[in-house]
Design a protein around this motif. Structure first.
Motif, short mmCIF file in Angstrom:
data_model
loop_
_atom_site.label_atom_id
_atom_site.label_comp_id
_atom_site.label_asym_id
_atom_site.label_seq_id
_atom_site.Cartn_x
_atom_site.Cartn_y
_atom_site.Cartn_z
N THR A 1 38.47 131.32 -13.02
CA THR A 1 37.49 131.85 -13.96
C THR A 1 37.81 133.30 -14.31
O THR A 1 37.75 133.69 -15.48
CB THR A 1 36.06 131.73 -13.39
N LYS A 2 38.16 134.10 -13.31
CA LYS A 2 38.54 135.49 -13.57
C LYS A 2 39.72 135.53 -14.55
O LYS A 2 39.70 136.30 -15.51
CB LYS A 2 38.93 136.20 -12.27
N GLN A 3 40.72 134.69 -14.31
CA GLN A 3 41.89 134.68 -15.20
C GLN A 3 41.52 134.21 -16.60
O GLN A 3 42.01 134.76 -17.60
CB GLN A 3 43.00 133.79 -14.61
N ALA B 1 36.28 143.04 -17.68
CA ALA B 1 35.30 143.79 -16.89
C ALA B 1 34.14 142.87 -16.49
O ALA B 1 33.42 142.39 -17.35
CB ALA B 1 34.78 144.98 -17.70
N PHE B 2 34.00 142.64 -15.20
CA PHE B 2 32.92 141.78 -14.70
C PHE B 2 32.69 142.08 -13.24
O PHE B 2 33.50 142.76 -12.59
CB PHE B 2 33.23 140.29 -14.91
N THR B 3 31.60 141.57 -12.71
CA THR B 3 31.25 141.73 -11.30
C THR B 3 31.10 140.34 -10.69
O THR B 3 30.57 139.43 -11.33
CB THR B 3 29.91 142.49 -11.16
N VAL B 4 31.58 140.19 -9.45
CA VAL B 4 31.45 138.92 -8.74
C VAL B 4 30.79 139.19 -7.40
O VAL B 4 31.18 140.13 -6.70
CB VAL B 4 32.82 138.24 -8.54
N ARG B 5 29.79 138.38 -7.06
CA ARG B 5 29.07 138.53 -5.80
C ARG B 5 29.00 137.20 -5.08
O ARG B 5 28.93 136.14 -5.70
CB ARG B 5 27.64 139.01 -6.04
N LYS B 6 28.96 137.26 -3.74
CA LYS B 6 28.73 136.07 -2.93
C LYS B 6 27.24 135.77 -2.94
O LYS B 6 26.42 136.67 -2.75
CB LYS B 6 29.16 136.31 -1.48
N VAL B 7 26.89 134.50 -3.19
CA VAL B 7 25.49 134.09 -3.18
C VAL B 7 25.35 132.74 -2.48
O VAL B 7 26.34 132.02 -2.32
CB VAL B 7 24.89 134.01 -4.61
N LEU B 8 24.14 132.41 -2.08
CA LEU B 8 23.80 131.09 -1.54
C LEU B 8 22.71 130.51 -2.42
O LEU B 8 21.81 131.23 -2.85
CB LEU B 8 23.28 131.20 -0.11
N GLY B 9 22.77 129.23 -2.68
CA GLY B 9 21.73 128.62 -3.48
C GLY B 9 21.84 127.12 -3.50
O GLY B 9 22.70 126.53 -2.86
N ARG B 10 20.94 126.53 -4.26
CA ARG B 10 20.96 125.07 -4.41
C ARG B 10 20.33 124.70 -5.74
O ARG B 10 19.50 125.42 -6.28
CB ARG B 10 20.25 124.37 -3.27
N GLY B 11 20.73 123.58 -6.26
CA GLY B 11 20.15 123.06 -7.47
C GLY B 11 19.06 122.07 -7.14
O GLY B 11 18.57 121.99 -6.01
N LYS B 12 18.69 121.27 -8.13
CA LYS B 12 17.62 120.29 -7.95
C LYS B 12 18.09 119.03 -7.25
O LYS B 12 17.29 118.30 -6.68
CB LYS B 12 17.04 119.90 -9.31
N LYS C 1 28.11 129.98 -3.20
CA LYS C 1 28.59 130.02 -4.59
C LYS C 1 29.01 131.44 -4.89
O LYS C 1 28.89 132.33 -4.06
CB LYS C 1 27.48 129.60 -5.56
N ARG C 2 29.47 131.65 -6.09
CA ARG C 2 29.79 132.99 -6.58
C ARG C 2 28.99 133.23 -7.85
O ARG C 2 28.84 132.32 -8.68
CB ARG C 2 31.28 133.16 -6.86
N MET C 3 28.46 134.45 -7.97
CA MET C 3 27.71 134.83 -9.16
C MET C 3 28.55 135.87 -9.91
O MET C 3 28.83 136.94 -9.40
CB MET C 3 26.36 135.42 -8.80
#
Length: 126
Positions: free
Chosen positions: A16-18, A27-38, A70-72
Motif C-alpha cells: 500500500t505504501k508503494q 506523505a502519510f502516517t501509519v499506526r498499529k491498531v487493534l479492531g474488529r468488524g461486524k 491492523k494498520r491505520m
C-alpha cells in the motif's frame, strides 16, 4: 482538503505504501491498531495460525471479543486527489474476503506546515 483514513491488513502495508508513492502521494502516517468488524470469526483463522501468520495467532490469543491487529494509514490531500488515493488503496487491499478493511474520508478545515508557516493546500505540497 480531506483526510483519508484506511484500516488495512498488516500484510499489505508495504504494498500500500508503494502504491501511494507510485500514485504521487508520498506523505502519510501509519499506526498499529487493534479492531474488529461486524463479522463472526472465521475458521480459516485457525488454518492461518497453524501456518504461523501473526494476524491469525494474535486473533486466537484474545479472551474477550477478538481484536485483530491492523494498520491505520492516514493521509491528507486536496479534495480533488481523493478518488486517486482511494483507488490506489482499494486496488492494493481488495481480496474479496472479510477483513479487507475500511476507508473513511473526512473534511480538514486547515493545515499548517510548522517549518514554513504555509497554510491550507500549500502546506500539503512536497
Amino acid at each position: 482538503m480531506k483526510q483519508i483514513i484506511a484500516i488495512i491488513r498488516m500484510s499489505l502495508v508495504n504494498r500500500t505504501k508503494q502504491a501511494l508513492v507510485d500514485a504521487g502521494f508520498g506523505a502519510f502516517t501509519v499506526r498499529k491498531v487493534l479492531g474488529r468488524g461486524k463479522g463472526q470469526v472465521d475458521f480459516r483463522i485457525l488454518h492461518g495460525a497453524e501456518q504461523g501468520h501473526s494476524e491469525a495467532i494474535a486473533h486466537l490469543k484474545d479472551d474477550g471479543p477478538m481484536l485483530i491487529p491492523k494498520r491505520m494509514m492516514t493521509i491528507v490531500v486536496a479534495a480533488a486527489a481523493v478518488p486517486k488515493v482511494v483507488e490506489a488503496i482499494v486496488k492494493t487491499n481488495q481480496t474479496g474476503k472479510p477483513g479487507d478493511g475500511k476507508i473513511f474520508v473526512l473534511p480538514v478545515s486547515e493545515a499548517v506546515r510548522i517549518r514554513t508557516g504555509e497554510t491550507s493546500e500549500k502546506a500539503l505540497s512536497e
